[in-house]
Design a protein around this motif. Structure first.
Motif, PDB file in Angstrom:
ATOM      1  N   GLU A   1     -63.378 -15.670 -24.068  1.00 58.35           N
ATOM      2  CA  GLU A   1     -62.950 -14.336 -24.465  1.00 58.35           C
ATOM      3  C   GLU A   1     -62.155 -13.763 -23.299  1.00 58.35           C
ATOM      4  OE1 GLU A   1     -62.163 -11.384 -26.888  1.00 58.35           O
ATOM      5  OE2 GLU A   1     -63.474 -13.026 -27.515  1.00 58.35           O
ATOM      6  N   ARG A   2     -61.003 -13.201 -23.595  1.00 64.24           N
ATOM      7  CA  ARG A   2     -60.082 -12.781 -22.551  1.00 64.24           C
ATOM      8  C   ARG A   2     -60.676 -11.701 -21.652  1.00 64.24           C
ATOM      9  NH1 ARG A   2     -56.802 -13.423 -27.134  1.00 64.24           N
ATOM     10  NH2 ARG A   2     -55.159 -15.006 -26.886  1.00 64.24           N
ATOM     11  N   GLN A   3     -61.491 -10.845 -22.191  1.00 60.97           N
ATOM     12  CA  GLN A   3     -62.003  -9.726 -21.421  1.00 60.97           C
ATOM     13  C   GLN A   3     -63.159 -10.093 -20.479  1.00 60.97           C
ATOM     14  OE1 GLN A   3     -61.522  -9.617 -24.747  1.00 60.97           O
ATOM     15  NE2 GLN A   3     -59.698  -8.272 -24.791  1.00 60.97           N
TER      16      GLN A   3
ATOM     17  N   THR B   1     -62.746 -17.147 -14.928  1.00 51.98           N
ATOM     18  CA  THR B   1     -63.106 -18.058 -13.819  1.00 51.98           C
ATOM     19  C   THR B   1     -63.276 -19.491 -14.314  1.00 51.98           C
ATOM     20  OG1 THR B   1     -64.229 -16.256 -12.653  1.00 51.98           O
ATOM     21  CG2 THR B   1     -64.782 -18.505 -11.990  1.00 51.98           C
ATOM     22  N   LEU B   2     -63.914 -19.650 -15.462  1.00 50.15           N
ATOM     23  CA  LEU B   2     -64.131 -21.004 -15.988  1.00 50.15           C
ATOM     24  C   LEU B   2     -62.821 -21.674 -16.375  1.00 50.15           C
ATOM     25  CD1 LEU B   2     -66.134 -23.194 -16.722  1.00 50.15           C
ATOM     26  CD2 LEU B   2     -66.437 -22.105 -18.956  1.00 50.15           C
ATOM     27  N   ASN B   3     -61.870 -20.924 -16.900  1.00 48.14           N
ATOM     28  CA  ASN B   3     -60.566 -21.498 -17.226  1.00 48.14           C
ATOM     29  C   ASN B   3     -59.884 -22.055 -15.975  1.00 48.14           C
ATOM     30  OD1 ASN B   3     -60.445 -21.227 -20.023  1.00 48.14           O
ATOM     31  ND2 ASN B   3     -59.767 -19.090 -19.913  1.00 48.14           N
ATOM     32  N   LYS B   4     -59.984 -21.341 -14.885  1.00 43.24           N
ATOM     33  CA  LYS B   4     -59.392 -21.821 -13.630  1.00 43.24           C
ATOM     34  C   LYS B   4     -60.096 -23.091 -13.146  1.00 43.24           C
ATOM     35  CE  LYS B   4     -57.893 -17.228 -12.078  1.00 43.24           C
ATOM     36  NZ  LYS B   4     -58.038 -16.170 -11.062  1.00 43.24           N
ATOM     37  N   CYS B   5     -61.403 -23.093 -13.286  1.00 39.50           N
ATOM     38  CA  CYS B   5     -62.161 -24.297 -12.871  1.00 39.50           C
ATOM     39  C   CYS B   5     -61.772 -25.508 -13.716  1.00 39.50           C
ATOM     40  CB  CYS B   5     -63.652 -24.029 -12.984  1.00 39.50           C
ATOM     41  SG  CYS B   5     -64.298 -22.815 -11.820  1.00 39.50           S
ATOM     42  N   LEU B   6     -61.586 -25.299 -15.034  1.00 40.98           N
ATOM     43  CA  LEU B   6     -61.220 -26.414 -15.912  1.00 40.98           C
ATOM     44  C   LEU B   6     -59.814 -26.913 -15.621  1.00 40.98           C
ATOM     45  CD1 LEU B   6     -62.767 -25.257 -19.318  1.00 40.98           C
ATOM     46  CD2 LEU B   6     -63.720 -26.834 -17.610  1.00 40.98           C
ATOM     47  N   ASP B   7     -58.913 -26.031 -15.203  1.00 44.16           N
ATOM     48  CA  ASP B   7     -57.573 -26.471 -14.804  1.00 44.16           C
ATOM     49  C   ASP B   7     -57.655 -27.445 -13.629  1.00 44.16           C
ATOM     50  OD1 ASP B   7     -56.261 -24.994 -16.731  1.00 44.16           O
ATOM     51  OD2 ASP B   7     -56.014 -23.223 -15.434  1.00 44.16           O
TER      52      ASP B   7
ATOM     53  N   SER C   1     -62.351 -17.240 -28.822  1.00 46.52           N
ATOM     54  CA  SER C   1     -63.486 -17.158 -29.741  1.00 46.52           C
ATOM     55  C   SER C   1     -63.099 -16.555 -31.086  1.00 46.52           C
ATOM     56  CB  SER C   1     -64.603 -16.320 -29.116  1.00 46.52           C
ATOM     57  OG  SER C   1     -64.142 -15.017 -28.820  1.00 46.52           O
ATOM     58  N   SER C   2     -62.217 -15.619 -31.068  1.00 48.65           N
ATOM     59  CA  SER C   2     -61.784 -15.009 -32.329  1.00 48.65           C
ATOM     60  C   SER C   2     -61.000 -16.001 -33.158  1.00 48.65           C
ATOM     61  CB  SER C   2     -60.946 -13.746 -32.053  1.00 48.65           C
ATOM     62  OG  SER C   2     -59.803 -14.084 -31.264  1.00 48.65           O
ATOM     63  N   VAL C   3     -60.178 -16.875 -32.527  1.00 54.59           N
ATOM     64  CA  VAL C   3     -59.411 -17.888 -33.255  1.00 54.59           C
ATOM     65  C   VAL C   3     -60.355 -18.947 -33.813  1.00 54.59           C
ATOM     66  CG1 VAL C   3     -57.635 -19.678 -33.066  1.00 54.59           C
ATOM     67  CG2 VAL C   3     -57.346 -17.492 -31.873  1.00 54.59           C
ATOM     68  N   ALA C   4     -61.402 -19.268 -33.076  1.00 51.51           N
ATOM     69  CA  ALA C   4     -62.365 -20.273 -33.524  1.00 51.51           C
ATOM     70  C   ALA C   4     -63.277 -19.735 -34.607  1.00 51.51           C
ATOM     71  CB  ALA C   4     -63.185 -20.759 -32.346  1.00 51.51           C
TER      72      ALA C   4
END
Length: 276
Positions: free
Chosen positions: A184-186, A192-198, A214-217
């Motif tokens: 979720e963007r907010q 932080t997790l997105n950066k770690c996965l990159d 999450s809204s798209v899923a």
């Protein structure tokens, strides 16, 4: 007629001088005449000095005749000496053979000991930690190649629809591990997790990383509030990992290494040190 004494003495009878005659007559001259007659008749000279050397410088030595018994004794002594020499030769031969056998056995034992030491050294090398790690890396790389892990990704794929989500899971190789972040963007933890996965995507290029809002899923509001950030892990279209609200395990402040250790601990990732 000749008497027995005549036969025994023969012609020497005429030179025989009786000691009794000399004693009876008491005449020394008669005794000398007998001696002289005997000497003159026979032509022999009695050597009264046996140590004296003849005028010619040589003395004739008489030969010794041992006889049959002496010959047999000499032959027996010869055979005895020959048997002793043969026994001595046999003893020397046995001693030499024993020495050579011992030398050969010692050489063989030395060779066997050297061979065993070499085997022990090779075994120690094989059992060393560095070798085992290198072997494990090679085996892991081989297994990854055999299971289709040679496919390279290297980036986190952004999924923008429910259809892309299904295609990401269903159309991938059955040996490929797929990690999808529902975010979720907010939420700061999701960012932080997105950066770690990159970071992990570049470190583990054989793993397919993706993310979807999450809204798209189609997640519910309650899930978006209580369950994020969440990771879904798929392989061969089956869910092998379902981790919700990762902050419970990683805390609110975490890094890529923390996420990596978490996934390795749960068997999702294989430590890259094993095959890199």
């Amino acid at each position: 007629m000749a008497t027995l004494e005549d036969k025994l003495l023969g012609e020497k009878l005429e030179y025989y001088c009786s000691s009794s005659e000399g004693e009876d007559n008491g005449d020394d001259g008669d005794g000398d005449d007998c001696k002289g007659a005997a000497s003159g008749k026979s032509g022999l000279t009695i050597d009264t000095n046996p140590d004296a050397t003849p005028a010619g410088g040589f003395r004739q030595q008489g030969s010794t005749n041992t006889g049959p018994k002496g010959v047999v004794k000499d032959w027996q002594r010869f055979k005895q000496l020959e048997a002793e020499r043969r026994d001595e030769t046999e003893r020397q031969r046995l001693a030499l053979a024993k020495k050579l056998t011992i030398t050969s056995a010692t050489a063989a034992e030395d060779e066997e000991r050297k061979r065993q030491e070499e085997l022990d050294a090779e075994l120690d090398e094989l059992m060393s930690e560095d070798f085992l790690q290198q072997y494990q890396k090679q085996r892991m790389a081989e297994m990854l190649r055999q299971t289709g892990h040679n496919q390279q990704f290297g980036k986190v794929q952004q999924l923008t629809s429910h259809e892309e989500f299904l295609a990401c899971v269903e159309q991938e190789n059955k040996h490929t591990t797929i990690i999808i972040h529902i975010y979720e963007r907010q939420l700061a933890a999701c960012t932080t997790l997105n950066k770690c996965l990159d970071s992990l995507a570049s470190d583990y290029p054989s793993i397919k990383f993706a993310k979807i809002c999450s809204s798209v899923a189609g997640m519910s509001r309650d899930f978006r509030t209580k369950g994020l950030p969440a990771l879904l892990v798929y392989k061969a279209q089956a869910v092998i990992g379902n981790f919700v609200r990762l902050t419970d395990d990683l805390s609110d402040d975490f890094f890529a290494s923390d996420v990596e250790s978490f996934l390795i601990e749960h068997g999702i990732l294989v430590d890259k040190a094993l095959y890199n």
